[in-house]
Design a protein around this motif. Structure first.
Motif, PDB file in Angstrom:
ATOM      1  N   TYR A  73       0.879  -1.159   0.000  1.00  0.00           N
ATOM      2  CA  TYR A  73       0.000   0.000   0.000  1.00  0.00           C
ATOM      3  C   TYR A  73       0.920   1.213   0.000  1.00  0.00           C
ATOM      4  O   TYR A  73       1.914   1.224   0.727  1.00  0.00           O
ATOM      5  CB  TYR A  73      -0.904  -0.009   1.241  1.00  0.00           C
ATOM      6  CG  TYR A  73      -2.022   0.994   1.162  1.00  0.00           C
ATOM      7  CD1 TYR A  73      -3.182   0.724   0.448  1.00  0.00           C
ATOM      8  CD2 TYR A  73      -1.917   2.223   1.799  1.00  0.00           C
ATOM      9  CE1 TYR A  73      -4.200   1.637   0.364  1.00  0.00           C
ATOM     10  CE2 TYR A  73      -2.935   3.146   1.720  1.00  0.00           C
ATOM     11  CZ  TYR A  73      -4.075   2.846   1.006  1.00  0.00           C
ATOM     12  OH  TYR A  73      -5.089   3.770   0.921  1.00  0.00           O
ATOM     13  N   ASP A 115      -7.576   1.465  -7.769  1.00  0.00           N
ATOM     14  CA  ASP A 115      -7.709   2.142  -6.474  1.00  0.00           C
ATOM     15  C   ASP A 115      -6.596   3.176  -6.313  1.00  0.00           C
ATOM     16  O   ASP A 115      -5.586   2.942  -5.660  1.00  0.00           O
ATOM     17  CB  ASP A 115      -7.673   1.126  -5.335  1.00  0.00           C
ATOM     18  CG  ASP A 115      -8.056   1.740  -3.993  1.00  0.00           C
ATOM     19  OD1 ASP A 115      -8.543   2.882  -3.990  1.00  0.00           O
ATOM     20  OD2 ASP A 115      -7.876   1.072  -2.966  1.00  0.00           O
ATOM     21  N   LYS A 175      -5.951  -3.655  -5.487  1.00  0.00           N
ATOM     22  CA  LYS A 175      -7.300  -3.400  -5.983  1.00  0.00           C
ATOM     23  C   LYS A 175      -7.182  -2.645  -7.297  1.00  0.00           C
ATOM     24  O   LYS A 175      -6.549  -1.602  -7.368  1.00  0.00           O
ATOM     25  CB  LYS A 175      -8.111  -2.577  -4.989  1.00  0.00           C
ATOM     26  CG  LYS A 175      -8.411  -3.308  -3.721  1.00  0.00           C
ATOM     27  CD  LYS A 175      -9.289  -2.480  -2.826  1.00  0.00           C
ATOM     28  CE  LYS A 175      -9.608  -3.222  -1.550  1.00  0.00           C
ATOM     29  NZ  LYS A 175     -10.369  -2.370  -0.627  1.00  0.00           N
ATOM     30  N   GLU A 176      -7.791  -3.177  -8.326  1.00  0.00           N
ATOM     31  CA  GLU A 176      -7.702  -2.561  -9.654  1.00  0.00           C
ATOM     32  C   GLU A 176      -8.307  -1.161  -9.646  1.00  0.00           C
ATOM     33  O   GLU A 176      -9.449  -0.970  -9.263  1.00  0.00           O
ATOM     34  CB  GLU A 176      -8.451  -3.437 -10.670  1.00  0.00           C
ATOM     35  CG  GLU A 176      -8.234  -3.061 -12.095  1.00  0.00           C
ATOM     36  CD  GLU A 176      -6.827  -3.329 -12.575  1.00  0.00           C
ATOM     37  OE1 GLU A 176      -6.366  -2.580 -13.434  1.00  0.00           O
ATOM     38  OE2 GLU A 176      -6.197  -4.272 -12.083  1.00  0.00           O
ATOM     39  N   ASN A 213      -3.363   1.696  -3.992  1.00  0.00           N
ATOM     40  CA  ASN A 213      -3.429   0.302  -3.566  1.00  0.00           C
ATOM     41  C   ASN A 213      -3.326  -0.580  -4.808  1.00  0.00           C
ATOM     42  O   ASN A 213      -4.293  -0.706  -5.563  1.00  0.00           O
ATOM     43  CB  ASN A 213      -4.736   0.022  -2.827  1.00  0.00           C
ATOM     44  CG  ASN A 213      -4.789  -1.375  -2.256  1.00  0.00           C
ATOM     45  OD1 ASN A 213      -3.911  -2.189  -2.489  1.00  0.00           O
ATOM     46  ND2 ASN A 213      -5.829  -1.660  -1.493  1.00  0.00           N
TER      47      ASN A 213
END
Length: 79
Positions: A16, A46, A43-44, A40
């Protein structure tokens, strides 16, 4: 020189990142001038970037790293 780059804050195997403005001589997780976003990779799509702050730093001469440049293009901050 001032850079816009990623600063890792995630745990082991759970990356992250903060998108920060920092002096290029400081270490990756070291001190930074200002935080302008979050990313992030697990997560696609994000990515959260404060476009106003990013544009201000770019106008003042801050240079984004390769990955940050891709993220800025993805969010529409730069072309």
């Amino acid at each position: 020189m001032v850079k816009i780059r990623l600063s890792r804050i995630g745990a082991k195997k759970q990356p992250y990142y903060r998108i920060v403005v920092a002096d290029e001589r400081t270490p990756r997780g070291g001190n930074f001038i200002e935080q302008i976003g979050k990313y992030n990779p697990l997560k696609e799509g994000d990515v959260q970037i404060d476009a106003e702050k990013a544009r201000t730093w770019l106008k003042n001469g801050a240079q984004p790293t390769e990955k940050v440049r891709v993220l800025l293009k993805k969010t529409g901050v730069i072309e």
